[in-house]
Design a protein around this motif. Structure first.
Motif, mmCIF file in Angstrom:
data_model
loop_
_atom_site.group_PDB
_atom_site.id
_atom_site.type_symbol
_atom_site.label_atom_id
_atom_site.label_comp_id
_atom_site.label_asym_id
_atom_site.label_seq_id
_atom_site.Cartn_x
_atom_site.Cartn_y
_atom_site.Cartn_z
ATOM 1 N N THR A 1 13.176 -37.376 -2.784
ATOM 2 C CA THR A 1 13.508 -38.167 -4.050
ATOM 3 C C THR A 1 14.778 -38.630 -3.933
ATOM 4 O O THR A 1 15.625 -38.415 -3.284
ATOM 5 N N ARG B 1 14.616 -30.521 -7.858
ATOM 6 C CA ARG B 1 14.516 -32.082 -8.162
ATOM 7 C C ARG B 1 14.016 -32.155 -9.524
ATOM 8 O O ARG B 1 14.380 -33.082 -10.216
ATOM 9 N N PHE C 1 20.069 -35.752 -6.420
ATOM 10 C CA PHE C 1 19.306 -36.188 -5.647
ATOM 11 C C PHE C 1 19.719 -36.685 -4.325
ATOM 12 O O PHE C 1 18.952 -36.033 -3.291
#
Length: 353
Positions: free
Chosen positions: A352, A24, A60
């Motif tokens: 996320t 991330r 993501f």
């Protein structure tokens, strides 16, 4: 502390997947560099030095596919699943909308009505402009979450590989039968909504994430293996919107990302390198939301004093500080409260976009 955890064996506590935070972090830094360069230098997307930083969005989506399937397998209540998604996404998002409103209303870029409608996070479904550039990806995340909620409600997780393959085939049909519908289209709201729901451009990354999780759990079947092949073939078509990513680059990125995700989930990648950027992964969601706004605010506030590139440089520590404040002051306390009151005994996995 919010953590990514893997299901443990019977009688064992879940094991943390710390590598996902690092991935991330990589995705967040990539997207931030892409946007910061564009704001600082007004560089056209196709000629940016950090042009391929926008692929952090696809990373993501890949991670979301992995983590959401993990969470879905450990959740027995659709209500808990949806509640966790709402609580995970909205608090940081609403704070970012408030900060962005200061900028867009101050410079007259958008009116109060548009700002207010952006608080719903559903604006892209209804042809309402996103007041901050990063917000467009949230529509795809929401659509994916709702689809997984339906799978949970129908008790169909055991068929996830077939469903994933079906989604890819629908995406392929959409892509090749309706090439003119392969982007946001403000002039045709139904086209835009269908593009978000089917996600022909990004479905391969969500699916690859889910199937990487299946491989991590040693549950990948032959249908899942076929789906992985179809997903990679679709990425070989490239990305033809403003990004203009050729198929060889796009497919190569997909293959490398899957390998990195599997390695991170198995703790294969050296821990020292991961720890260096793991903190960025922890604050990646609020950082993703506020980094453009912080840069634009600094440019406006300091424009008469320093150059635009210098103002953007100053915005970097501001972005990190805002993201950390939102995570530790808002996200973390709310997540802890959610876990205490959830009817399902699972630890919330970090997400996320």
């Amino acid at each position: 502390m919010d953590r990514v955890v893997a299901p443990g064996g019977l009688g064992h506590q879940p094991r943390r997947l710390a590598g996902l935070d690092a991935l991330r972090g990589i995705a967040a830094v990539a997207v931030c560099l892409f946007h910061w360069e564009h704001i600082a230098l007004d560089t056209p997307n196709s000629t940016q030095f950090f042009r391929f930083g926008l692929l952090g969005v696809e990373l993501f989506f890949l991670i979301s596919g992995f983590v959401i399937l993990m969470v879905a397998e450990r959740t027995t209540s659709v209500q808990d699943f949806l509640s966790a998604r709402v609580v995970r996404l909205y608090p940081a998002y609403l704070l970012s909308v408030f900060l962005t409103a200061i900028y867009v209303l101050g410079v007259g870029k958008y009116d109060a009505r548009t700002v207010l409608l952006n608080t719903t996070m559903l604006q892209s479904f209804f042809d309402i402009p996103n007041i901050a550039n990063p917000y467009w990806t949230l529509a795809f995340e929401i659509s994916f979450y709702l689809a997984m909620a339906v799978v949970l409600a129908c008790n169909s997780l055991r068929h996830i590989e077939r469903l994933a393959l079906g989604w890819l085939l629908l995406a392929a049909l959409y892509r090749f039968a309706l090439p003119g519908w392969m982007s946001f289209d403000p002039q045709r709201p139904l086209v835009q909504a269908s593009y978000i729901i089917v996600a022909p451009q990004f479905a391969p990354f969500f699916v690859l994430g889910m199937l990487t999780y299946r491989a991590y759990r040693k549950q990948l079947g032959w249908i899942g293996a076929v789906a992985i092949g179809v997903a990679l073939l679709l990425t070989a078509q490239g990305r033809g919107d403003f990004a203009e990513i050729p198929g060889t680059v796009y497919a190569g990125f997909a293959c490398i990302s899957v390998c990195l995700l599997l390695a991170a989930s198995r703790s294969v990648i050296p821990g020292v390198a991961f720890q260096a950027i793991g903190w960025l992964g922890i604050i990646s969601y609020p950082l993703y939301l506020v980094h453009c706004t912080a840069a634009n605010l600094c440019v406006v506030a300091l424009g008469g004093i320093i150059s635009k590139p210098a103002a953007v440089l100053i915005s970097i520590p501001l972005s990190l500080s805002l993201a950390a404040a939102i995570h530790y002051g808002v996200e973390k306390p709310i997540a802890l409260t959610l876990r205490r009151h959830s009817r399902t005994p699972f630890r919330e996995a970090r997400l996320t976009v």
